[in-house]
Write an enzyme that holds these catalytic residues in place. Structure first.
Site, PDB file in Angstrom:
ATOM      1  N   GLU A   1      -9.641  43.511  41.467  1.00 54.06           N
ATOM      2  CA  GLU A   1      -9.524  44.912  41.875  1.00 54.06           C
ATOM      3  C   GLU A   1     -10.228  45.038  43.219  1.00 54.06           C
ATOM      4  OE1 GLU A   1      -7.681  46.984  40.462  1.00 54.06           O
ATOM      5  OE2 GLU A   1      -7.261  45.925  38.601  1.00 54.06           O
TER       6      GLU A   1
ATOM      7  N   CYS B   1     -13.025  53.025  46.394  1.00 58.85           N
ATOM      8  CA  CYS B   1     -12.033  52.042  46.839  1.00 58.85           C
ATOM      9  C   CYS B   1     -10.662  52.651  47.074  1.00 58.85           C
ATOM     10  CB  CYS B   1     -11.933  50.901  45.835  1.00 58.85           C
ATOM     11  SG  CYS B   1     -11.472  51.412  44.173  1.00 58.85           S
TER      12      CYS B   1
END
Length: 476
Positions: free
Chosen positions: A221, A255
């Protein structure tokens, strides 16, 4: 990697932890549904019962972290993930019947999801509870055992997670290893049955290389520059609130935060000014506002300040929310900042920002915006603001990204029914909800043959039965 006594001790601790969990997994390779549900309930209670302690630890690590953001993005998101998995787990665990072709009939075809075994989870600093525990929810739902390595940049929170998890799980089921980058490197070099990493693309490459030595499957991720495409037919007031919220939440240290905006219709400056006004409404008196989060470290503060200084030096129009620069610097904060049409070679356009800076660029058309997005690495998230389904369709067809939210930002993460993950440079694999359960499971194919089965027709010596069976196979 150094071979100091501390690192050698950490490496031995990691290996012994893996061995203990592997032995426990061998004794119980398929954890029962009732036990898994209790595990998930334990995670839910962990965050709900310790909200104040978690908020205190994260606040101390950041030097100022909004308690409201902690409640929403750490406590609520984790509790929701655990609750969703607990309720759906029986259906996820049930073997799934699939069709059987005539050439294999009679028989039954099944897919069952078996736990992969002992998994490693490496979590980041920006959401140190959510991004530690939500992957753990998926691993526990799948029936795995897990070793966790949280970030050294949030040491108080990492230690709190270690203590809270140790209170609720035996070490041969869940254990936490703390330490710096060398410990993380030693952690990723071990032979896990699955390795889950959340963090930067640069480190993600190293994690993938380390895992490849053992052929360990990985979930990465990562991040990247998540774009926002704004159709000029959408009123600015519809765009600025979700845009400012997504960019300045957690001071941009997210993010999937909007990383740059491509605005059609020559509206970049007007949009940028409106975003700053919205930020001033969100966060009056920036230096002392407890709802505005600080930058996590001096190094990151200096990096972001250098981006702004470079843009100013190059003559870029820089818009900032009203603030006291000296007081904000003392509090470790950076004011919400918009940069209008920065050149492509500036750091703010080349690197993932991870802070409260938002480049807003003029773009001649939706097609040009799509071309610009497609020319770069595939982002973790993409946002499009348009009421025209043809425009939305054009963006979806012309670009690739991990996920998409239309007419808002970041909300695709809030749905446990949607997988969350990247593509290309922004990551591989996905989790959340059922997809997380499947990520930590092995989809095992099972065929149960009938008393008579088709292989009797295709065995030597090849004759009429073989010709009939092969003709059937070619036609089916």
């Amino acid at each position: 990697m150094t071979n100091s006594p501390e690192i050698s001790e950490a490496r031995d601790l990691i290996r012994s932890g893996i061995e203990a969990q592997r032995a426990a997994f061998a004794r119980q390779p398929r954890r029962p549904l009732a036990d898994r549900r209790r595990d998930l309930e334990a995670i839910e209670r962990l965050v709900l019962d310790n909200e104040a302690a978690i908020a205190d630890a994260i606040d101390a690590d950041f030097g100022g972290r909004s308690r409201q953001e902690t409640r929403l993005l750490e406590i609520a998101v984790t509790a929701q993930a655990a609750r969703h998995a607990r309720k759906a787990l029986a259906a996820w665990m049930k073997p799934r019947r699939v069709g059987t072709p005539a050439t294999a009939a009679p028989g039954r075809s099944l897919i069952r999801h078996d736990p992969k075994g002992v998994v490693g989870i490496v979590s980041p600093w920006n959401y140190p509870v959510q991004l530690t525990l939500v992957p753990l929810v998926a691993a526990l739902a799948a029936g795995c055992r897990a070793l966790v390595k949280p970030s050294e940049l949030t040491p108080r929170t990492s230690q709190l997670m270690a203590d809270l998890l140790a209170d609720r799980f035996p070490a041969d089921q869940v254990a936490v290893v703390t330490g710096g980058a060398d410990v993380a490197e030693a952690f990723c070099a071990q032979r896990f049955d699955h390795l889950f990493y959340t963090g930067s693309t640069r480190v993600g490459r190293s994690v993938a290389e380390a895992a490849a030595r053992h052929l360990t499957p990985v979930t990465l991720e990562l991040g990247g520059k998540s774009p926002v495409i704004v159709d000029d037919a959408v009123p600015l007031e519809r765009v600025v609130h979700p845009l400012a919220w997504g960019r300045f939440l957690n001071a941009g240290q997210t993010c999937v935060a909007p990383d740059y905006v491509l605005a059609t219709g020559g509206r970049a400056e007007a949009l940028g000014q409106a975003v700053i006004r919205q930020a001033e409404t969100f966060y009056p008196d920036l230096a002392s506002n407890p709802e505005y989060t600080a930058i996590v470290s001096d190094r990151h503060h200096a990096r972001l300040t250098a981006m702004i200084d470079e843009a100013r030096h190059r003559g870029v129009q820089v818009l900032q929310a009203t603030h006291d620069p000296a007081a904000c610097a003392l509090a470790g904060r950076i004011a919400p900042t918009v940069l209008i049409d920065p050149p492509a070679d500036l750091a703010v356009m080349r690197e993932e920002i991870f802070g409260p800076l938002l480049p807003v660029l003029n773009c001649p058309s939706i097609a040009a915006a799509c071309a610009r997005v497609s020319a770069g690495e595939h982002p973790l998230a993409l946002y499009v603001f348009s009421d025209d389904h043809r425009v939305v369709g054009q963006v979806l067809e012309s670009t690739r990204s991990g996920g998409v939210t239309v007419n808002a930002t970041m909300l695709h993460l809030a749905n446990e029914n949607l997988p969350f993950g990247g593509v290309g440079e922004s990551g591989s694999g996905a989790y959340h909800g059922r997809r997380g359960f499947e990520e930590f499971s092995h989809a095992r194919s099972v065929f149960v043959a009938g008393r008579w089965h088709s292989s009797r027709l295709i065995a030597p010596p090849y004759g009429a039965a073989y010709r009939f069976a092969s003709s059937l196979a070619l036609k089916s």
